[in-house]
Design an enzyme around this catalytic site. Structure first.
Site, PDB file in Angstrom:
ATOM      1  N   HIS A 101     -56.829  32.051  20.450  1.00  0.00           N
ATOM      2  CA  HIS A 101     -56.583  31.195  21.597  1.00  0.00           C
ATOM      3  C   HIS A 101     -57.244  29.851  21.364  1.00  0.00           C
ATOM      4  O   HIS A 101     -58.323  29.792  20.774  1.00  0.00           O
ATOM      5  CB  HIS A 101     -57.133  31.826  22.893  1.00  0.00           C
ATOM      6  CG  HIS A 101     -56.567  31.191  24.109  1.00  0.00           C
ATOM      7  ND1 HIS A 101     -57.104  30.054  24.668  1.00  0.00           N
ATOM      8  CD2 HIS A 101     -55.479  31.508  24.857  1.00  0.00           C
ATOM      9  CE1 HIS A 101     -56.370  29.713  25.715  1.00  0.00           C
ATOM     10  NE2 HIS A 101     -55.374  30.561  25.846  1.00  0.00           N
ATOM     11  N   ASP A 128     -51.609  37.932  26.075  1.00  0.00           N
ATOM     12  CA  ASP A 128     -50.281  38.429  25.734  1.00  0.00           C
ATOM     13  C   ASP A 128     -50.315  39.715  24.912  1.00  0.00           C
ATOM     14  O   ASP A 128     -49.276  40.329  24.687  1.00  0.00           O
ATOM     15  CB  ASP A 128     -49.507  37.361  24.947  1.00  0.00           C
ATOM     16  CG  ASP A 128     -49.044  36.245  25.858  1.00  0.00           C
ATOM     17  OD1 ASP A 128     -48.740  36.549  27.016  1.00  0.00           O
ATOM     18  OD2 ASP A 128     -48.992  35.094  25.409  1.00  0.00           O
TER      19      ASP A 128
END
Ligand code: CMC
Length: 430
Positions: A307, A365
């Protein structure tokens, strides 16, 4: 907000004092807006790793500590105690609603769920196998055609109506796209159902028989929407702000946000995770795929890992993993092979030097797709579900930007590396 100063000395010794702005929490920000005028240089930051694009009081993230707060409330508390409609009110209005404010807001959303029949007719024009994200982006964009005359961005009442329409109608558009894909008749919304129940009804009910909504399904969707609701200046939200900064119709700006979300580096990752897990297939193949992800010459990446901001853990991933257990247990599938494979892959990657060194952890996700799949939602709809949750964040940011007197059209500069001036050469001399 107190101001400090940052002194910058140019190559010619000229000193420029740049104000340092302090937020309520988080790192300071150097205001470089006078830099070009003072020193004749631009800053260069591809991908905006060190650039704050705006001032915002909606969402705060601390990537090192794994903190995510909406309007100051930790996402863990909202996930445990609130619901998506209340969180939406919070994001849009800045404060948690009173009971009567919540009732009114909830009722407004419930009673704006229908689409203009003309809008529904668009779906007849798409091929049966059109990707639902493409349809979502196109049909949301078409809302600018339906609501153009009623959309004065300077009018707070119009801004409210815009927010209500986006929140209320996105599930209806999403479900219509799904029904087109599977060749079933479109199911009209039922306003006696809550937000997630209504979405499940529109996705899975058929006119031929009654449909029983599973309570765990609505609860899981509500949680996922809370976790997806906002994430400060991410790619799709920045896209909405940028498109909206020109004064463009905000429905078009949201359509641009949907398009940006679709990419596999962003919201499209949840679909990519399931495809990757299917491709890996079996725990014995994990080392091979982890090696591929580490190979500089191989474009393969472990989807659902890494991320831009979270460099320790993604707090949303932790909450989703717990919900994953709950959903699978409830459905009597706690030994779900896909979930087992994901858990195993997570463990291997978390112990791997490459992933540790680069601070790559499972993100939001990684597990969301397993829940969606367990609920019967097809892979191609995963990013659409993300878009429904994120639509309130996009709307809150557009509203904040448009109401900010300091807001300007977004117009970055560049480092030009093309040819220097040269003379046109006639076609016969080339
Ligand atoms: N697998 C293998 N290597 C990775 C991965 C990964 N998933 N993610 C990053 N790296 C490596 C990358 O190769 C680079 O190595 P090096 O420094 O040697 O060149 C380093 O880690 C930094 O990566 P980056 O691409 O420069 O980092 P970024 O901040 O620009 O990208 C990211 C962040 C999320 C796009 C990236 O981690 C990624 O592509 N992850 C997989 C896709 C994914 O799961 N996206 C969902 C993000 S969360 C939800 C959302 O935003 O919508």
């Amino acid at each position: 907000m107190t101001e400090d100063a940052f002194r910058l000395t140019g190559p010619d010794g000229k000193v420029t004092t740049l104000p340092v702005r302090k937020g309520s929490v988080g790192p300071d920000v150097i205001d470089i807006s006078a830099l070009y005028q003072e020193q004749g240089v631009f800053t260069y930051d591809p991908g905006y790793r060190a650039t704050g694009s705006c001032e915002s009081d909606i969402t705060y993230i601390d990537g090192e500590l794994g903190i995510l707060m909406y309007r100051g409330y930790p996402v863990e508390q909202l996930a445990a105690k609130s619901n998506f409609i209340e969180v939406s009110y919070l994001l849009l209005h800045g404060e948690l609603p009173t009971a009567s404010e919540l009732e009114k807001f909830d009722n407004t959303i419930r009673t704006h769920t229908m689409l203009n029949e003309g809008m529904l007719a668009f779906f007849k024009g798409f091929r049966y196998d059109a990707h639902p994200m493409a349809m979502l982006s196109a049909v949301v964009g078409s809302m600018s055609a339906y609501y153009h005359n009623e959309m004065d961005a300077k009018n707070p009442e119009h801004r409210d109506i815009f927010a209500h329409r986006i929140l209320a109608k996105l599930p209806t558009i999403a479900a219509a796209a799904y029904k087109l894909n599977i060749g079933q008749p479109f199911m009209y919304p039922r306003n006696n159902l809550n937000y997630c129940e209504n979405l499940l009804h529109m996705l899975f009910a058929v006119p031929a028989e009654p449909y029983q909504i599973g309570p765990i399904a609505a609860e899981a969707l509500d949680l996922l929407f809370i976790l997806h609701a906002d994430h400060e200046q991410n790619c799709s939200t920045s896209t909405v702000r940028m498109a909206g900064s020109s004064g463009a119709n905000p429905y078009s700006a949201i359509a641009a946000g949907v398009a940006a979300l679709w990419g596999p580096a962003h919201g499209g990752a949840n679909e990519a995770v399931l495809k990757m897990l299917t491709q890996i297939g079996d725990a014995s193949q994990i080392p091979k795929f982890v090696a591929k992800a580490k190979d500089k010459n191989d474009p393969f990446r472990l989807m659902g890992f890494g991320h831009r901001v979270y460099k320790n853990f993604d707090p949303r991933a932790t909450i989703i993993r717990d919900m994953c257990y709950k959903v699978l247990k409830h459905l009597g599938r706690s030994d779900n092979p896909m979930f087992d494979l994901a858990l195993e892959l997570e463990q291997v990657a978390l112990k791997d030097e490459y992933f540790i060194e680069k601070n790559l952890y499972p993100n939001v996700d990684f597990y969301s797709g397993i829940i969606y799949r367990a609920l019967g939602i097809p892979t191609s709809m995963f990013t659409v579900m993300f878009a429904i949750g994120r639509s309130v964040g996009w709307t809150a940011h557009w509203r904040e930007m448009i109401a900010d007197p300091a807001a300007r059209i977004s117009r970055p500069r560049q480092l030009y590396t093309g040819p220097k001036e040269r003379s046109y050469v006639g076609i016969d001399q080339r």
